[in-house]
Design a protein around this motif. Structure first.
Motif, PDB file in Angstrom:
ATOM      1  N   GLU A 147       0.829  -1.211   0.000  1.00 32.38           N
ATOM      2  CA  GLU A 147       0.000   0.000   0.000  1.00 32.38           C
ATOM      3  C   GLU A 147       0.861   1.256   0.000  1.00 32.38           C
ATOM      4  OE1 GLU A 147      -1.619   1.241   3.827  1.00 32.38           O
ATOM      5  OE2 GLU A 147      -3.597   1.334   2.910  1.00 32.38           O
ATOM      6  N   GLY A 160       0.565   4.456  -2.882  1.00 33.21           N
ATOM      7  CA  GLY A 160      -0.552   3.875  -3.642  1.00 33.21           C
ATOM      8  C   GLY A 160      -0.291   3.791  -5.138  1.00 33.21           C
ATOM      9  N   GLU A 207       0.840   0.297  -6.543  1.00 36.08           N
ATOM     10  CA  GLU A 207      -0.262  -0.657  -6.749  1.00 36.08           C
ATOM     11  C   GLU A 207      -1.065  -0.269  -7.995  1.00 36.08           C
ATOM     12  OE1 GLU A 207      -1.452  -2.333  -2.336  1.00 36.08           O
ATOM     13  OE2 GLU A 207      -2.328  -0.434  -2.962  1.00 36.08           O
ATOM     14  N   SER A 211       0.356  -7.620  -1.218  1.00 35.81           N
ATOM     15  CA  SER A 211       0.407  -6.246  -0.712  1.00 35.81           C
ATOM     16  C   SER A 211       0.655  -6.309   0.793  1.00 35.81           C
ATOM     17  CB  SER A 211      -0.848  -5.450  -1.040  1.00 35.81           C
ATOM     18  OG  SER A 211      -0.567  -4.071  -0.792  1.00 35.81           O
ATOM     19  N   PHE A 269       0.432  -3.967   4.667  1.00 40.17           N
ATOM     20  CA  PHE A 269      -0.285  -2.896   5.365  1.00 40.17           C
ATOM     21  C   PHE A 269       0.364  -2.582   6.701  1.00 40.17           C
ATOM     22  CE2 PHE A 269      -3.145  -5.563   2.846  1.00 40.17           C
ATOM     23  CZ  PHE A 269      -3.534  -4.634   1.900  1.00 40.17           C
ATOM     24  N   ALA A 297      -8.037  -0.906   4.559  1.00 44.57           N
ATOM     25  CA  ALA A 297      -6.847  -0.835   3.703  1.00 44.57           C
ATOM     26  C   ALA A 297      -6.911  -1.881   2.592  1.00 44.57           C
ATOM     27  CB  ALA A 297      -5.582  -1.022   4.542  1.00 44.57           C
ATOM     28  N   SER A 319      -6.499  -1.399  -1.575  1.00 47.68           N
ATOM     29  CA  SER A 319      -5.508  -2.097  -2.401  1.00 47.68           C
ATOM     30  C   SER A 319      -6.177  -2.879  -3.520  1.00 47.68           C
ATOM     31  CB  SER A 319      -4.671  -3.050  -1.550  1.00 47.68           C
ATOM     32  OG  SER A 319      -3.692  -2.323  -0.853  1.00 47.68           O
TER      33      SER A 319
END
Ligand code: NDP
Length: 331
Positions: free
Chosen positions: A54, A59, A62, A83, A85, A113, A117
């Motif tokens: 993330e 961001g 991603e 991913s 977090f 979150a 993602s």
């Protein structure tokens, strides 16, 4: 040399021994078409695991990976995406921190979150989700339940940790075991010739006790193990980037650069680059499921994937020569 696949710990999932990560590079150094091209080249070489988080480029990393995946249209069985977090996206400022979305593994943050993602990656589920760092202020039980629930919702398949202590990992495993929840399957630690003790000693009991798999990061110590920092940080290299200036002292360290020169002598004898030697060394460790590569250019990725061909050359003699150079300097 054909790609090698290893099980992710005791799970049934197989990941390529070399995988591709996006930290620093995606968005900051590589644009959308470059990302697509690099992922395609990796996939052509047998890479099936693409690592993200993330927090990478707040961001944007991603987003770029999601765009590339949408365009490349690979079969969903042919790739594994991760991913992670913890730090939070748009986490506020020092004066006005977004308190429940910053440096936390609380249930509220994690549940929100993962949805963010999924949207940026344009995926129905994320294969691997990680707790990017430990959060001493949230009970591990709360985090384990949240990761379990995310998997139960079908938003992720496996969960793990990154840079947790062995005690924290074991605590999470025990809680999951007690309540019949999805257990943590993998850890993502730093592992390279100058950073060894966590993987080789601290986690030693976890591999057999809980079947822990490893996806390891910074195999070249951010580029130090290519030899490019011997005479300072070259323009355009990570060591010259303001956004990651915290890496500079380590990259320019004289003792480490002298050691890299000694590794280079071994590499020459084996007919490979020092980067390939360093990568093969990480891949050689049997507890490593996947070595996550970083590359700011396609040519780097191509060179680095050549490390597969160096693996058979790591005889006990070569390994002990490398150990003699690495051990005195390694954390
Ligand atoms: P490396 O240590 O391999 O460093 C990669 C960088 O080194 C490249 O971006 C490039 O930087 C330089 N480089 C790589 N190959 C060559 C080459 N052949 N010749 C010259 N320079 C080269 O890996 P990363 O630090 O990038 O980590 C890999 C991945 O691990 C990340 O993308 C991320 O997915 C993951 N990671 C996870 C962390 C976590 O906390 N869980 C933390 C850090 C990374 P340049 O060209 O700019 O000099």
């Amino acid at each position: 040399t054909p790609m090698i696949y290893r099980h992710l710990g005791r799970s049934g999932l197989q990941v390529s021994l070399f995988s591709l990560g996006s930290w620093v590079t995606f968005h900051n150094q590589i644009d959308a078409s470059g990302v697509r091209e690099m992922m395609a080249a990796a996939r052509d070489a047998g890479v099936n695991f693409f690592d993200n988080a993330e927090v990478y480029a707040n961001g944007q990393s991603e987003r770029l990976m999601g765009e590339a995946l949408a365009q490349l249209k690979w079969h969903r069985l042919d790739y594994v995406v991760s991913s992670k977090f913890f730090w939070g996206l748009d986490a506020g400022t020092a004066e006005k921190p977004r308190i429940n979305g910053r440096n936390t593994l609380n249930r509220k943050y994690l549940m929100q979150a993962v949805d963010g993602s999924l949207q940026r990656l344009k995926l129905d589920f994320i294969d691997l989700i990680y707790c990017h760092r430990p959060d001493p202020h949230t009970p591990i039980e709360e985090t384990v339940w949240a990761m379990h629930n995310i998997i139960e919702q079908g938003k992720a398949l496996y969960w793990g940790t990154s840079e947790w202590s062995a005690d924290e990992i074991r605590a999470a495993y025990d809680i999951a075991q007690q309540h019949h929840l999805h257990k943590p399957v993998m850890e993502q630690p730093q592992y390279h010739l100058f950073h060894r003790s966590r993987v080789e000693r601290e986690y030693a009991r976890l591999y057999d006790d809980m079947g822990l798999g490893l996806t390891t990061w910074s195999p070249l110590a951010s580029g130090l193990l290519t030899g490019k920092y011997r005479h300072g940080a070259p323009a355009g290299s990570r060591g010259a980037m303001q956004s990651v200036s915290f890496l500079r002292d380590g990259l320019l360290d004289a003792d480490r650069n002298a050691a890299v020169q000694r590794f280079e002598t071994i590499a020459q004898q084996l007919g490979c680059s020092v980067a390939q030697l360093a990568l093969a060394w990480v891949a050689h460790y049997p507890r490593v499921s996947s070595v996550i590569l970083g590359a700011s250019k396609l040519s780097q990725l191509e060179e680095n994937l050549g490390a597969l061909g160096v693996l058979p050359k790591l005889t006990p003699e070569v390994l002990s020569q490398m150990d003699a150079i690495s051990a005195p300097l390694a954390a």
